[in-house]
Motif scaffolding. Sequence first.
Motif, PDB file in Angstrom:
ATOM      1  N   GLN A  89      21.861  29.338  -3.018  1.00 53.49           N
ATOM      2  CA  GLN A  89      20.760  30.290  -3.214  1.00 53.49           C
ATOM      3  C   GLN A  89      21.218  31.521  -3.996  1.00 53.49           C
ATOM      4  OE1 GLN A  89      19.743  30.660   1.014  1.00 53.49           O
ATOM      5  NE2 GLN A  89      17.682  29.938   0.513  1.00 53.49           N
ATOM      6  N   ILE A  90      22.316  32.133  -3.540  1.00 53.66           N
ATOM      7  CA  ILE A  90      22.688  33.381  -4.216  1.00 53.66           C
ATOM      8  C   ILE A  90      23.180  33.131  -5.650  1.00 53.66           C
ATOM      9  CG2 ILE A  90      23.145  34.719  -2.090  1.00 53.66           C
ATOM     10  CD1 ILE A  90      26.146  34.430  -2.817  1.00 53.66           C
ATOM     11  N   PHE A  91      23.780  31.967  -5.893  1.00 54.50           N
ATOM     12  CA  PHE A  91      24.222  31.665  -7.264  1.00 54.50           C
ATOM     13  C   PHE A  91      23.003  31.502  -8.180  1.00 54.50           C
ATOM     14  CE2 PHE A  91      28.553  29.593  -5.960  1.00 54.50           C
ATOM     15  CZ  PHE A  91      28.962  30.817  -5.470  1.00 54.50           C
ATOM     16  N   GLU A  92      21.925  31.004  -7.612  1.00 49.16           N
ATOM     17  CA  GLU A  92      20.692  30.850  -8.373  1.00 49.16           C
ATOM     18  C   GLU A  92      20.120  32.240  -8.705  1.00 49.16           C
ATOM     19  OE1 GLU A  92      20.175  27.761  -9.509  1.00 49.16           O
ATOM     20  OE2 GLU A  92      18.341  28.655 -10.331  1.00 49.16           O
ATOM     21  N   VAL A  93      20.077  33.100  -7.695  1.00 54.73           N
ATOM     22  CA  VAL A  93      19.542  34.454  -7.900  1.00 54.73           C
ATOM     23  C   VAL A  93      20.426  35.230  -8.896  1.00 54.73           C
ATOM     24  CG1 VAL A  93      18.929  36.640  -6.788  1.00 54.73           C
ATOM     25  CG2 VAL A  93      18.535  34.489  -5.585  1.00 54.73           C
ATOM     26  N   ALA A  94      21.726  34.900  -8.893  1.00 53.71           N
ATOM     27  CA  ALA A  94      22.672  35.636  -9.752  1.00 53.71           C
ATOM     28  C   ALA A  94      22.279  35.582 -11.218  1.00 53.71           C
ATOM     29  CB  ALA A  94      24.081  35.094  -9.562  1.00 53.71           C
ATOM     30  N   LYS A  95      21.513  34.561 -11.605  1.00 53.55           N
ATOM     31  CA  LYS A  95      21.170  34.475 -13.028  1.00 53.55           C
ATOM     32  C   LYS A  95      20.274  35.632 -13.466  1.00 53.55           C
ATOM     33  CE  LYS A  95      17.377  31.158 -12.826  1.00 53.55           C
ATOM     34  NZ  LYS A  95      17.134  29.761 -12.525  1.00 53.55           N
ATOM     35  N   TYR A  96      19.650  36.300 -12.519  1.00 55.41           N
ATOM     36  CA  TYR A  96      18.847  37.486 -12.861  1.00 55.41           C
ATOM     37  C   TYR A  96      19.685  38.760 -12.861  1.00 55.41           C
ATOM     38  CZ  TYR A  96      15.191  34.170 -11.624  1.00 55.41           C
ATOM     39  OH  TYR A  96      14.399  33.062 -11.557  1.00 55.41           O
ATOM     40  N   LEU A  97      20.930  38.656 -12.397  1.00 48.61           N
ATOM     41  CA  LEU A  97      21.743  39.860 -12.214  1.00 48.61           C
ATOM     42  C   LEU A  97      22.875  39.999 -13.224  1.00 48.61           C
ATOM     43  CD1 LEU A  97      22.169  39.770  -8.328  1.00 48.61           C
ATOM     44  CD2 LEU A  97      20.683  41.314  -9.615  1.00 48.61           C
ATOM     45  N   VAL A  98      23.482  38.881 -13.587  1.00 44.66           N
ATOM     46  CA  VAL A  98      24.656  38.965 -14.467  1.00 44.66           C
ATOM     47  C   VAL A  98      24.505  38.014 -15.646  1.00 44.66           C
ATOM     48  CG1 VAL A  98      26.286  39.665 -12.660  1.00 44.66           C
ATOM     49  CG2 VAL A  98      25.854  37.237 -13.023  1.00 44.66           C
ATOM     50  N   ASP A  99      25.349  38.233 -16.663  1.00 44.96           N
ATOM     51  CA  ASP A  99      25.330  37.350 -17.836  1.00 44.96           C
ATOM     52  C   ASP A  99      25.615  35.907 -17.424  1.00 44.96           C
ATOM     53  OD1 ASP A  99      24.830  39.372 -19.478  1.00 44.96           O
ATOM     54  OD2 ASP A  99      26.830  39.480 -20.385  1.00 44.96           O
ATOM     55  N   GLU A 100      25.154  35.016 -18.266  1.00 45.33           N
ATOM     56  CA  GLU A 100      25.307  33.600 -17.969  1.00 45.33           C
ATOM     57  C   GLU A 100      26.774  33.214 -17.737  1.00 45.33           C
ATOM     58  OE1 GLU A 100      23.582  31.082 -20.903  1.00 45.33           O
ATOM     59  OE2 GLU A 100      24.005  29.278 -19.724  1.00 45.33           O
ATOM     60  N   LYS A 101      27.662  33.844 -18.537  1.00 42.56           N
ATOM     61  CA  LYS A 101      29.072  33.432 -18.401  1.00 42.56           C
ATOM     62  C   LYS A 101      29.598  33.739 -16.994  1.00 42.56           C
ATOM     63  CE  LYS A 101      31.394  37.542 -20.137  1.00 42.56           C
ATOM     64  NZ  LYS A 101      32.510  38.117 -20.820  1.00 42.56           N
ATOM     65  N   TYR A 102      29.119  34.801 -16.379  1.00 43.01           N
ATOM     66  CA  TYR A 102      29.549  35.095 -15.007  1.00 43.01           C
ATOM     67  C   TYR A 102      28.881  34.147 -14.025  1.00 43.01           C
ATOM     68  CZ  TYR A 102      31.259  39.417 -17.103  1.00 43.01           C
ATOM     69  OH  TYR A 102      31.913  40.309 -17.886  1.00 43.01           O
ATOM     70  N   GLN A 103      27.592  33.935 -14.249  1.00 43.27           N
ATOM     71  CA  GLN A 103      26.862  33.076 -13.321  1.00 43.27           C
ATOM     72  C   GLN A 103      27.472  31.678 -13.295  1.00 43.27           C
ATOM     73  OE1 GLN A 103      23.843  30.755 -14.095  1.00 43.27           O
ATOM     74  NE2 GLN A 103      23.127  30.618 -11.984  1.00 43.27           N
ATOM     75  N   LYS A 104      27.865  31.201 -14.476  1.00 40.21           N
ATOM     76  CA  LYS A 104      28.478  29.860 -14.564  1.00 40.21           C
ATOM     77  C   LYS A 104      29.844  29.821 -13.896  1.00 40.21           C
ATOM     78  CE  LYS A 104      25.859  27.125 -17.028  1.00 40.21           C
ATOM     79  NZ  LYS A 104      24.790  27.737 -17.782  1.00 40.21           N
ATOM     80  N   GLY A 105      30.459  30.992 -13.776  1.00 42.97           N
ATOM     81  CA  GLY A 105      31.806  31.045 -13.192  1.00 42.97           C
ATOM     82  C   GLY A 105      31.821  31.152 -11.676  1.00 42.97           C
TER      83      GLY A 105
END
Length: 567
Positions: A342-358
């Motif tokens: 869940q939080i990794f999904e929400v992270a896409k609204y918070l950080v750049d894609e490169k961080y979210q993918k990491g």
Amino acid sequence: MEDIKEIIAESIVLSLDNKISKNDVLDKIEIPKDKEHGDFSYPCFNLAKILKNSPVNIANTIKEKIVLNDKISKVEVINGYLNFYLNNTNVTSTVLNEIISKNEKYGDTNIGNGENIIVEYSSPNIAKPFHLGHFRNTVLGASLYNMYKICGYNVTRINHLGDWGRQFGLLIEGYKRFKDEYDITKDSLNVLLDIYIRINKLAKEDESIFDIARENFKKLEEGNEEILKLWKIFRDVSIKEYKRIYDILGCGFDSYNGEAFYSDKMDEVIQILDKKGVLVDSQGAKVVNVGENMPPCIVVKSNGSTIYATRDLAAILYRARTYDFSKCIYITGSEQILHFKQIFEVAKYLVDEKYQKGLIHISYGMIRLKTGKMSTRDGTIVYINDLIEDAIKKAKDIIIAKDANLEDIDNIAKQIGVGALIFNYLKTTKVKDIIFDLDETLRFDGETGPYVQYTYVRAKSILNKVKFDTKTKIDYNLLNTKQEIELVKELGKFPNIVLKALEEYEPAILARYLIDVATLFSRFYNECPVLVDDENLKNARCGLVYATSIVIKKGLSLLGIECPEKM
Ligand code: ARG
């Protein structure tokens, strides 16, 4: 054997007229599971698209064009795989010279190239004794850290303490009432646990205590000095006790910023999500929808308070900014899989894609006890402290029974006892549950830490007996029995094993490999006497014994396990 792998990759690239890059080839080269299939193999399946031909045809073309040399003696094609067979004589000297010259640096690479990686592990909930549930996660994280380190990554170890939440309001109330009955400086975490259990019981009889607790937590959030001071005591004594245990386990952290650290950083998260229009009302709570397959992620509860997930979201934002990570790895039990999804999904609204993918969550199975084999204080939870003490005591009994005159017996007992525990938890693949049995774990034969340590001690004792001089010039071509060659090749796999273990976030790959090395060493030792009259043969075999000791010591150290010199 890494240089031989490079040679193979170069010759593949050449035979394909440079149509693919060497790194692409290197990435794909594997060590076949079955020895019959050679020493290295290269699957040609991904080339089919690029070269517009079938994998088998491509493999055959490469085979025809490839030039054999003094390192590679044969190439064969099986079902789209190219299998390479090495020239044994040459392999032996290449591998053993490499190990002996690199010594404790054998296996080190610069593949990470300074890339920033966060490994978050252990993360216990403060004011409670450290229990078995956090042990597996602690040793997994420490071992991944060790491996990333030798591969040239810039690694930050974070202990995301569970040090925030409403329960501290209650504990503060209990502490105020009962503190004079205890000495918090001694056995502090059991004292806090006891206080917590007492106040919780009392609150169930007298509801007004819960109101006071709520009030306390509110004051804590507002930074009330007196309340904050008490909370700080809980946190400090907890960290002090954890550090004592981390020292015994040989692991440490660069940051203890846990949930509390993010208590003032959640507003920004809420604002960002709100601004992006993804924060929606749901029965009074504020949630973010994360797709049809998962329940929405709650960010603010209907009573207005934030939760565990909100703090984790703030942590993602903070870590991206502070550490510029390429990977942020979280290690927890499998009961938190949904939370992280869940939080990794929400992270896409918070950080750049490169961080979210990491963002990577690594979960592991449960540890269960083989009943009746181990005492627990209250019959259910096993505290790590007790477990470590038990293991060291038993290890001591075992070694004293073997040799009562051994010097430095306490230290050796610690190395064996703690090593046995760590090895036991790391040798099982993460997804599997562990059924724990202390006696089994401490056996000197079988798939245990002491067995691997014992192999090292045996190797060292041979070398001491012979007074082996590491600078001796050795003719490794003399090593040509099956047992010798198999052991050499196994030792040559070490650097690759470390990379594979990292790729799969699975220290068990390394632990299992060390068992294989120990077994092959045993076979070699039984079949090939080292103390022979032929000086040259003796030296060559000693070289192999020495190289084995280097690999075992290094391998165990990456798992976080020390090697005794005698046992
Ligand atoms: N304190 C949590 C627990 O004991 C684990 C924390 C894991 N890390 C995180 N960033 N949520 O269950």
